[in-house]
Motif scaffolding. Structure first.
Motif, short mmCIF file in Angstrom:
data_model
loop_
_atom_site.label_atom_id
_atom_site.label_comp_id
_atom_site.label_asym_id
_atom_site.label_seq_id
_atom_site.Cartn_x
_atom_site.Cartn_y
_atom_site.Cartn_z
N ILE A 1 0.80 -1.23 -0.12
CA ILE A 1 0.09 -0.10 0.01
C ILE A 1 0.75 1.25 -0.02
CG2 ILE A 1 -1.67 1.45 1.33
CD1 ILE A 1 -2.88 -1.29 2.21
N ASP A 2 0.82 2.13 -1.03
CA ASP A 2 1.76 3.06 -1.28
C ASP A 2 3.12 2.75 -1.19
OD1 ASP A 2 -0.37 5.15 -1.73
OD2 ASP A 2 -0.54 5.68 0.50
N GLY A 3 3.37 1.57 -1.83
CA GLY A 3 4.76 1.24 -1.85
C GLY A 3 5.23 0.48 -0.77
N ARG A 4 4.42 0.53 0.52
CA ARG A 4 5.00 -0.01 1.59
C ARG A 4 4.45 -1.43 1.86
NH1 ARG A 4 2.64 1.13 7.59
NH2 ARG A 4 0.95 1.48 6.24
N ASP A 5 5.29 -2.09 2.01
CA ASP A 5 4.90 -3.75 2.18
C ASP A 5 4.06 -3.97 3.42
OD1 ASP A 5 4.49 -6.58 2.43
OD2 ASP A 5 6.58 -7.10 2.01
N VAL A 6 2.94 -4.20 3.46
CA VAL A 6 2.09 -4.31 4.49
C VAL A 6 1.53 -5.68 4.87
CG1 VAL A 6 0.92 -1.97 4.07
CG2 VAL A 6 -0.10 -4.02 3.33
N THR A 7 2.12 -6.72 4.02
CA THR A 7 1.61 -8.00 4.21
C THR A 7 1.54 -8.64 5.65
OG1 THR A 7 2.99 -8.52 2.21
CG2 THR A 7 2.06 -10.32 3.25
N GLY A 8 2.64 -8.37 6.64
CA GLY A 8 2.85 -8.96 7.82
C GLY A 8 1.96 -8.02 8.69
N LEU A 9 1.50 -6.80 8.31
CA LEU A 9 1.07 -5.78 9.20
C LEU A 9 -0.54 -6.20 9.78
CD1 LEU A 9 2.31 -2.38 8.05
CD2 LEU A 9 3.13 -3.77 9.68
N ALA A 10 -0.68 -5.77 10.89
CA ALA A 10 -2.07 -5.88 11.37
C ALA A 10 -3.13 -4.70 10.66
CB ALA A 10 -2.28 -5.46 12.78
N PRO A 11 -4.50 -5.07 10.66
CA PRO A 11 -5.20 -4.29 9.94
C PRO A 11 -5.31 -2.84 10.18
CG PRO A 11 -6.48 -6.20 10.65
CD PRO A 11 -4.96 -6.36 11.25
N ALA A 12 -5.08 -2.66 11.55
CA ALA A 12 -5.02 -1.26 11.77
C ALA A 12 -3.90 -0.40 11.32
CB ALA A 12 -5.33 -0.85 13.38
N GLU A 13 -2.72 -1.04 10.97
CA GLU A 13 -1.27 -0.42 10.56
C GLU A 13 -1.21 -0.24 9.24
OE1 GLU A 13 1.03 -3.63 12.30
OE2 GLU A 13 0.89 -2.65 14.19
N ARG A 14 -2.28 -0.49 8.27
CA ARG A 14 -2.26 -0.58 6.89
C ARG A 14 -2.73 0.74 6.43
NH1 ARG A 14 -3.32 -6.49 4.45
NH2 ARG A 14 -1.92 -7.33 5.98
N GLY A 15 -3.57 1.76 7.07
CA GLY A 15 -4.13 2.85 6.30
C GLY A 15 -5.16 2.68 5.78
N ILE A 16 -6.16 1.92 6.18
CA ILE A 16 -7.30 1.52 5.44
C ILE A 16 -8.48 1.89 6.21
CG2 ILE A 16 -8.72 -0.53 4.85
CD1 ILE A 16 -6.10 -1.84 4.34
N SER A 17 -9.66 2.33 5.57
CA SER A 17 -10.96 2.34 6.40
C SER A 17 -12.07 1.46 5.63
CB SER A 17 -11.78 3.84 6.01
OG SER A 17 -11.17 4.66 6.80
N MET A 18 -12.67 0.76 6.11
CA MET A 18 -13.83 -0.03 5.69
C MET A 18 -15.12 0.17 5.93
SD MET A 18 -12.77 -3.90 5.47
CE MET A 18 -13.53 -5.08 4.41
N VAL A 19 -16.25 0.01 4.94
CA VAL A 19 -17.38 -0.21 5.01
C VAL A 19 -17.87 -1.35 4.66
CG1 VAL A 19 -19.78 1.34 4.45
CG2 VAL A 19 -17.46 2.47 4.72
N PHE A 20 -18.86 -1.96 5.49
CA PHE A 20 -19.57 -3.37 5.10
C PHE A 20 -21.20 -2.97 4.63
CE2 PHE A 20 -16.55 -4.01 8.58
CZ PHE A 20 -15.56 -4.85 8.13
N GLN A 21 -21.65 -3.95 4.39
CA GLN A 21 -23.07 -3.69 4.13
C GLN A 21 -23.83 -3.62 5.40
OE1 GLN A 21 -24.68 -7.21 1.81
NE2 GLN A 21 -26.55 -6.64 2.15
N ASP A 22 -23.60 -4.36 6.37
CA ASP A 22 -24.40 -4.22 7.73
C ASP A 22 -23.39 -3.98 8.85
OD1 ASP A 22 -27.04 -4.51 7.03
OD2 ASP A 22 -26.37 -6.71 6.53
N ASN A 23 -23.78 -3.56 10.04
CA ASN A 23 -23.20 -3.68 11.22
C ASN A 23 -21.94 -2.96 11.21
OD1 ASN A 23 -25.11 -5.47 12.33
ND2 ASN A 23 -24.44 -7.25 11.21
N ASN A 24 -21.90 -2.01 10.52
CA ASN A 24 -20.84 -0.98 10.67
C ASN A 24 -20.65 -0.27 12.01
OD1 ASN A 24 -19.52 -0.87 8.02
ND2 ASN A 24 -21.62 -0.50 7.30
N LEU A 25 -21.77 0.10 12.70
CA LEU A 25 -21.93 0.69 13.91
C LEU A 25 -21.99 -0.28 14.89
CD1 LEU A 25 -24.04 3.60 12.81
CD2 LEU A 25 -21.64 3.50 12.59
N PHE A 26 -21.38 0.03 16.07
CA PHE A 26 -21.57 -0.74 17.31
C PHE A 26 -23.15 -0.19 17.94
CE2 PHE A 26 -16.91 -0.62 17.26
CZ PHE A 26 -16.82 -2.34 17.10
#
Lengths: 540, 241
Positions: free
Chosen positions: B63-88
């Motif tokens: 991602i942006d040239g950085r190897d994120v293969t071993g990184l945790a989801p939160a360390e990758r610079g990503i936001s996510m939106v699902f079909q349901d249950n996005n909100l607690f």
């Protein structure tokens, strides 16, 4: 749907069943109250009652605290690890204490935690000087945690497993750490079921009899229930028994009302496991704390059962099985169990049908009362613990010595009432289901009255009837509460015999007997569960 | 200056046999890509690999040239939106957005202002104290977009986010999503099963079948192609529904 005539019979039969339950509960209480007036009340007795009550509350409170303190992290660990070998097996293992006769469990706990048990050997290797005592408060606490930790886990786990998988993905995506995940997501999700479980555990521990009787060492560690037993059985002091009983009923009443307020979870629900992946949870080295928690929990619950198995298998079974007393006890237990189960299922059938019938006429105050009482009949029996019930009947029968049939009938009645709430819970949905499916059709075909009962309703409810029946037999087989007051040379049941062997240090016989009794009740419980699951009306 | 791709899959392999998947592709910053394919083809697998919910058996994810293969989801610079249950469901709207800025909810006044601003941006000003259950499905998805907007991560992953909203509402939400992404400058990977959605929103298409990328092509004219049997089968079955 029922015809007019069927409604009438259902309601009349329901009222009869209610009268029966009411009489069985009220008569001993009335006797207790009338006895209570005759005794003098002095300050030494007052301080005794206070001490017993205080200890009852203390041990119940501590048991609840410890059970929940271990159950919450263990549940969390199990939810965090939805897939590992043996997970299903472990969760099934956690259902076992629910049906294990307390006396059998006590034996297993003594094997593990007793003076010569593995736990103390381990402690001495670690250099701990004072050995852990399975008798007294510490023993009672270990036993209560053994029974209630797995119960709490099974009550709380569904609340976490029900959460949508997107929650864990979002948590991972946002980088929520363990602490903030617990604070913001997990704890809010389990708070309700955890407080409900705590209330239930407190109720169970405040009314626990057998474990305190066996493990409570002397007057320093006695609860209300055991004190009632001692007052009647050893001191024949009805006045004291009455006061203790009244305190006990008042206590359970308060706890039950509190439970109603926090609405306890009644269903342990689906704990199939492997539901959703947990991308927020790390593997490898991060799995070590969870694995250790789960491993410790499994060993804590599994070891006493394994101990019952191992020591039972090494017992001299041929001598035990050659003993005529054993066979007499087995026959008595079986007869009481079958009779109690029949009575329980009959009462439950009548009450469930009356409740349905009364519910069909909303708006009528009388019918509302009938419906309310029919559904409350189950929990009313929880209000009066078996020992209290037995105490009332004990006094009614004047000690029951020398009699045979009357005490047997009382034991049967008490066991039937004990099983009633569970049997009703199994039968209610089954009855509702068959009414919805077949009710209109039966009425339109003119298939009514006994014909319908025999050809439509009974066959449709047979699985639920069988589940309730088998469960009630198992419950009665393992019960020591009712027999403890009436047990004698002439009336011997399997738990009573086991208690005698334990008391006289016939350890080998006790181990063999515990294995037989435990195996029998567990087999019946599993059978009941199977019967129920096949028809979606499982016990748990 | 050499432009690194915003996201790149380099021989990413996950699972084996019929369930196995193997993906290679790259996307430039600011592009919008629709991921299409029959159900069970591996669309969600691809998204879950990018998000870090699944770890590839081999290959690299950058991602942006950085190897994120071993990184945790939160360390990758990503936001996510699902079909349901996005909100607690048990947390109010502003808290749901707030944990997107700090996962332990330690927010200063400036951060809370950002939360309010994000709510305004999606047209839900004043909704902060309400609980998710009191919002409509469309409003809840707007909150999810607001959280993504507030987080300002370079990559946005969408898993059928507008499914089940109804055509008019879905189109509105799609437009809002595109505005927000262009404001943030985010690159978008969007799983959808609606060819129309892909046509209007996406510049590029990844068409997936049986765990492989069958076609990696511009969206313009893609659905008129007749050289891909999988695409014809997919569109045929989609039209038949």
């Amino acid at each position: 749907m029922l015809t007019r005539a069927e409604h009438r019979t259902s309601r009349l039969a329901g009222i009869a069943a209610l009268l029966c339950v009411g009489l069985a509960l009220a008569a001993p209480l009335a006797v207790l109250l009338s006895h209570g007036g005759g005794t003098g009340f002095n300050s030494s007795q007052g301080s005794y009652l206070l001490r017993i009550t205080r200890f009852t509350l203390l041990q119940a409170g501590l048991s609840t605290l410890l059970s929940l303190l271990f159950a919450v992290p263990l549940t969390r660990a199990l939810a965090r690890r939805p897939v590992f070998p043996g997970r299903r097996w472990l969760i099934s293992l956690f259902a076992v204490p629910l049906g294990l006769p307390p006396l059998v469990a006590a034996l297993g706990l003594i094997e593990i935690w007793g003076r010569n048990g593995i736990a103390n050997k381990g402690l001495s290797v670690l250099g701990v000087e004072t050995p852990f005592s399975i008798y007294g408060l510490s023993g009672i606490l270990v036993a209560h945690v053994f029974f209630n930790l797995p119960l709490a886990v099974r009550l709380i786990l569904p609340a976490l497993e029900r959460l949508p998988p997107e929650y864990w993905k979002t948590a991972a995506n946002l980088g929520m750490g363990g602490l903030s995940l617990f604070r913001l997501v997990e704890w809010p999700a389990i708070r309700r079921s955890a407080t409900g479980a705590a209330g239930l555990v407190f109720m169970l521990c405040a009314t626990s009899f057998t474990l305190v009787l066996v493990l409570g060492g002397g007057p320093a560690a006695t609860t209300l229930e055991v004190a009632i037993y001692q007052a009647l059985r050893f001191d024949f002091d009805p006045g004291r028994a009455v006061l203790l009983s009244l305190i006990q009923v008042g206590l359970t009443l308060v706890v039950m009302l509190a439970l109603k307020l926090i609405s306890a979870p009644t269903e342990a629900g689906d704990t199939k496991g492997g539901a959703s992946n947990r991308p927020d949870v790390g593997g490898g080295i991060h799995a070590v704390p969870d694995a250790m928690l789960i491993g410790l929990g499994g060993v804590f619950v599994g070891a006493p059962m394994a101990a019952v198995l191992v020591s039972g298998l090494s017992a001299d079974m041929s001598r035990l099985l050659g003993d005529a007393l054993f066979w007499r006890a087995a026959m008595t237990s079986l007869l009481i169990g079958l009779a109690a189960a029949s009575l329980s299922v009959l009462l439950a059938s009548l009450l469930v049908r009356a409740r349905y019938s009364a519910g069909a006429r909303p708006g009528s105050a009388l019918m509302g009362l009938l419906a309310g009482l029919s559904s409350a009949a189950g929990s009313l029996t929880l209000l009066v613990p078996p020992v209290v019930l037995g105490a009332g009947w004990f006094l009614t029968l004047g000690g029951g010595t020398g009699q045979l049939l009357a005490p047997l009938a009382v034991i049967t009645l008490v066991n039937a009432l004990m099983a009633l709430p569970f049997v009703m819970r199994v039968m209610e949905p089954a009855h509702q289901g068959t009414m919805e499916r077949n009710g209109r059709l039966a009425v339109s075909l003119g298939l009514v009255g006994l014909n319908r009962l025999w050809q439509i309703d009974m066959p449709a409810m047979l699985p639920a009837l069988a589940t309730g029946f088998v469960f009630a037999v198992a419950l009665s087989l393992g019960d020591l509460g009712a027999i403890a007051l009436f047990g004698s040379d002439r009336i011997v049941t399997l738990p009573w015999l086991l208690y005698q062997k334990l008391g006289s240090y016939r350890t080998s016989d006790a181990a063999g007997l515990a294995l037989l009794l435990g195996g029998l009740t567990m087999g019946l419980m599993i059978l009941a569960d199977r019967l129920g699951n096949r028809n979606g009306s499982g016990l748990r | 200056m050499t432009q690194e791709p915003a996201i790149a899959f380099e021989g990413v392999v996950y699972g084996i046999g019929d369930l196995g998947a193997e993906f290679s592709f790259r996307r430039e910053a600011g592009t919008v890509t629709a991921i299409l394919g029959p159900s069970g083809a591996g669309k969600s697998t691809l998204l879950n690999l990018a998000a870090g919910f699944l770890t590839p058996d081999s290959g690299r994810i950058r991602i942006d040239g950085r190897d994120v293969t071993g990184l945790a989801p939160a360390e990758r610079g990503i936001s996510m939106v699902f079909q349901d249950n996005n909100l607690f469901a048990h947390l109010d709207i502003r808290t749901n957005i707030g944990i997107g800025l700090n996962p332990s909810l330690r927010l200063d006044a400036a951060a809370w202002t950002r939360v309010e601003h994000a709510l305004e941006r999606v047209g839900l000003a004043g909704f902060g104290k309400r609980m998710p259950a009191t919002l409509s499905g469309g409003e809840r998805q707007r909150v999810a977009l607001a959280r993504a907007f507030a987080r300002r991560r370079p990559l946005l992953l969408l898993d059928e986010p507008f499914d089940g909203l109804g055509p008019g509402l879905a189109a509105d939400m799609l437009a809002l999503m595109l505005e927000i992404c262009s404001e943030v400058g985010a690159t978008v990977l969007m799983v959808t099963h609606d060819p129309d959605e892909a046509r209007t929103a996406a510049g590029q298409i990844l068409f997936i079948a049986r765990g492989r990328i069958i076609a990696d092509a511009p969206a313009a004219g893609f659905f008129e192609r007749h050289d891909l049997p999988d695409l014809e089968a997919y569109l045929g079955s989609a039209a038949g529904k």
